[in-house]
Design a protein around this motif. Structure first.
Motif, PDB file in Angstrom:
ATOM      1  N   UNK A   7      24.023 -56.638  57.426  1.00 36.97           N
ATOM      2  CA  UNK A   7      23.136 -55.496  57.222  1.00 36.97           C
ATOM      3  C   UNK A   7      22.143 -55.311  58.358  1.00 36.97           C
ATOM      4  N   UNK A   8      21.873 -56.385  59.123  1.00 33.77           N
ATOM      5  CA  UNK A   8      20.935 -56.275  60.235  1.00 33.77           C
ATOM      6  C   UNK A   8      21.507 -55.418  61.364  1.00 33.77           C
ATOM      7  N   UNK A  35      23.272 -58.896  70.883  1.00 32.89           N
ATOM      8  CA  UNK A  35      24.512 -58.905  70.097  1.00 32.89           C
ATOM      9  C   UNK A  35      24.826 -60.300  69.581  1.00 32.89           C
ATOM     10  N   UNK A  36      24.584 -61.298  70.394  1.00 30.61           N
ATOM     11  CA  UNK A  36      24.850 -62.666  69.943  1.00 30.61           C
ATOM     12  C   UNK A  36      23.867 -63.074  68.851  1.00 30.61           C
ATOM     13  N   UNK A  37      22.630 -62.609  68.950  1.00 26.74           N
ATOM     14  CA  UNK A  37      21.685 -62.850  67.861  1.00 26.74           C
ATOM     15  C   UNK A  37      22.174 -62.195  66.570  1.00 26.74           C
ATOM     16  N   UNK A  38      22.586 -60.932  66.670  1.00 27.35           N
ATOM     17  CA  UNK A  38      23.058 -60.228  65.481  1.00 27.35           C
ATOM     18  C   UNK A  38      24.274 -60.903  64.867  1.00 27.35           C
ATOM     19  N   UNK A  39      25.069 -61.575  65.693  1.00 24.79           N
ATOM     20  CA  UNK A  39      26.243 -62.267  65.163  1.00 24.79           C
ATOM     21  C   UNK A  39      25.855 -63.435  64.267  1.00 24.79           C
ATOM     22  N   UNK A  40      24.600 -63.875  64.374  1.00 24.98           N
ATOM     23  CA  UNK A  40      24.105 -64.974  63.541  1.00 24.98           C
ATOM     24  C   UNK A  40      23.348 -64.474  62.311  1.00 24.98           C
ATOM     25  N   UNK A  47      12.729 -57.126  65.159  1.00 31.43           N
ATOM     26  CA  UNK A  47      13.629 -57.530  66.236  1.00 31.43           C
ATOM     27  C   UNK A  47      13.389 -58.962  66.656  1.00 31.43           C
ATOM     28  N   UNK A  48      14.440 -59.757  66.642  1.00 27.82           N
ATOM     29  CA  UNK A  48      14.413 -61.127  67.141  1.00 27.82           C
ATOM     30  C   UNK A  48      15.733 -61.381  67.835  1.00 27.82           C
ATOM     31  N   UNK A  49      15.703 -62.088  68.961  1.00 22.52           N
ATOM     32  CA  UNK A  49      16.925 -62.310  69.712  1.00 22.52           C
ATOM     33  C   UNK A  49      17.099 -63.791  69.958  1.00 22.52           C
ATOM     34  N   UNK A  50      18.341 -64.269  69.883  1.00 23.52           N
ATOM     35  CA  UNK A  50      18.637 -65.682  70.105  1.00 23.52           C
ATOM     36  C   UNK A  50      19.886 -65.783  70.946  1.00 23.52           C
ATOM     37  N   UNK A 109      20.774 -49.046  65.206  1.00 22.29           N
ATOM     38  CA  UNK A 109      20.247 -47.709  64.969  1.00 22.29           C
ATOM     39  C   UNK A 109      18.908 -47.481  65.631  1.00 22.29           C
ATOM     40  N   UNK A 110      18.071 -48.515  65.679  1.00 22.70           N
ATOM     41  CA  UNK A 110      16.746 -48.387  66.268  1.00 22.70           C
ATOM     42  C   UNK A 110      16.792 -48.186  67.781  1.00 22.70           C
TER      43      UNK A 110
END
Length: 217
Positions: free
Chosen positions: A132-133, A123-128, A207-210, A139-140
């Motif tokens: 649209x991501x 979630x923190x990665x997606x916040x960056x 998928x990438x996470x940070x 969904x995946x």
């Protein structure tokens, strides 16, 4: 990137974090960020507010003990997404390495003690990322989030409001309160052959996470 979208995701990530004094101090700001999200209905916002209220009440040690009992003592409620798919199977190692390689390819480094597949990290990665991501990646892994939310709801945990809110952000089917949760071993068997993330046909999985600072900026 719209500020509200990033703040929403960071607020949800914070609600899944191990509760401490810093989290409690941030709860008013977290609650404000959640109220500002226009993509949730009144019921979803009420569920998240109930979780915020619960995290802020009582002795901190008791809140922490409930958190550990809920998330660290069973696969069905684990926040590590690959746990639901691979469990302790040796396939989990290569899946983790693949994630780390993707981080490195884009110059991202994972800090802290969390594993790459930890939901708050995602979630923190997606916040960056661009907004649209979020519906794409959520969904995946919607089948995992839905099962996680169902397991939390069946345990009477207000944390179930977080997976439900994420599914709503991605336009996915929500939780069904009328369907009893399967036993943990049944969930594990059902998920053994399913990937954690299901990319659209013909499209590579991005998928990438940070791990980022957990403050609600």
């Amino acid at each position: 990137m719209p500020r509200t979208h990033a703040t929403t995701l960071r607020a949800l990530a914070a609600l899944l974090a191990y509760p401490d004094d810093d989290l409690r101090a941030a709860l008013p700001e977290i609650a404000q960020a959640l109220r500002a999200e226009r993509r949730w209905d009144a019921r979803q916002k009420a569920g998240l507010q109930a979780l915020v209220d619960e995290l802020g009440q009582g002795e901190l040690l008791e809140v922490q003990a409930r958190y550990v009992e809920l998330f660290d003592h069973g696969r069905a409620t684990s926040l590590n997404l690959f746990e639901h798919v691979h469990g302790d199977d040796r396939q989990r190692g290569p899946a983790m390495l693949e994630l780390m390689e993707r981080y490195q390819r884009v110059g991202l480094q994972l800090a802290g003690v969390e594993l790459p597949d930890h939901l708050p990290v995602l979630l923190e990665y997606l916040s960056c990322c661009e907004p649209a991501e979020t519906p794409q990646l959520i969904g995946e892994c919607a089948h995992v989030l839905r099962a996680l939310g169902q397991a939390l709801a069946q345990r009477g945990s207000r944390h179930a409001a977080v997976p439900a809110a994420l599914l709503a952000l991605a336009g996915q089917k929500g939780l069904d309160a009328h369907v009893p949760a399967a036993a943990p071993e049944d969930l594990d068997r059902d998920w053994e052959e399913r990937p954690a993330f299901e990319p659209p046909a013909g499209r590579p999985q991005p998928l990438t996470v940070h791990r980022v600072k957990q403050a609600i900026d």
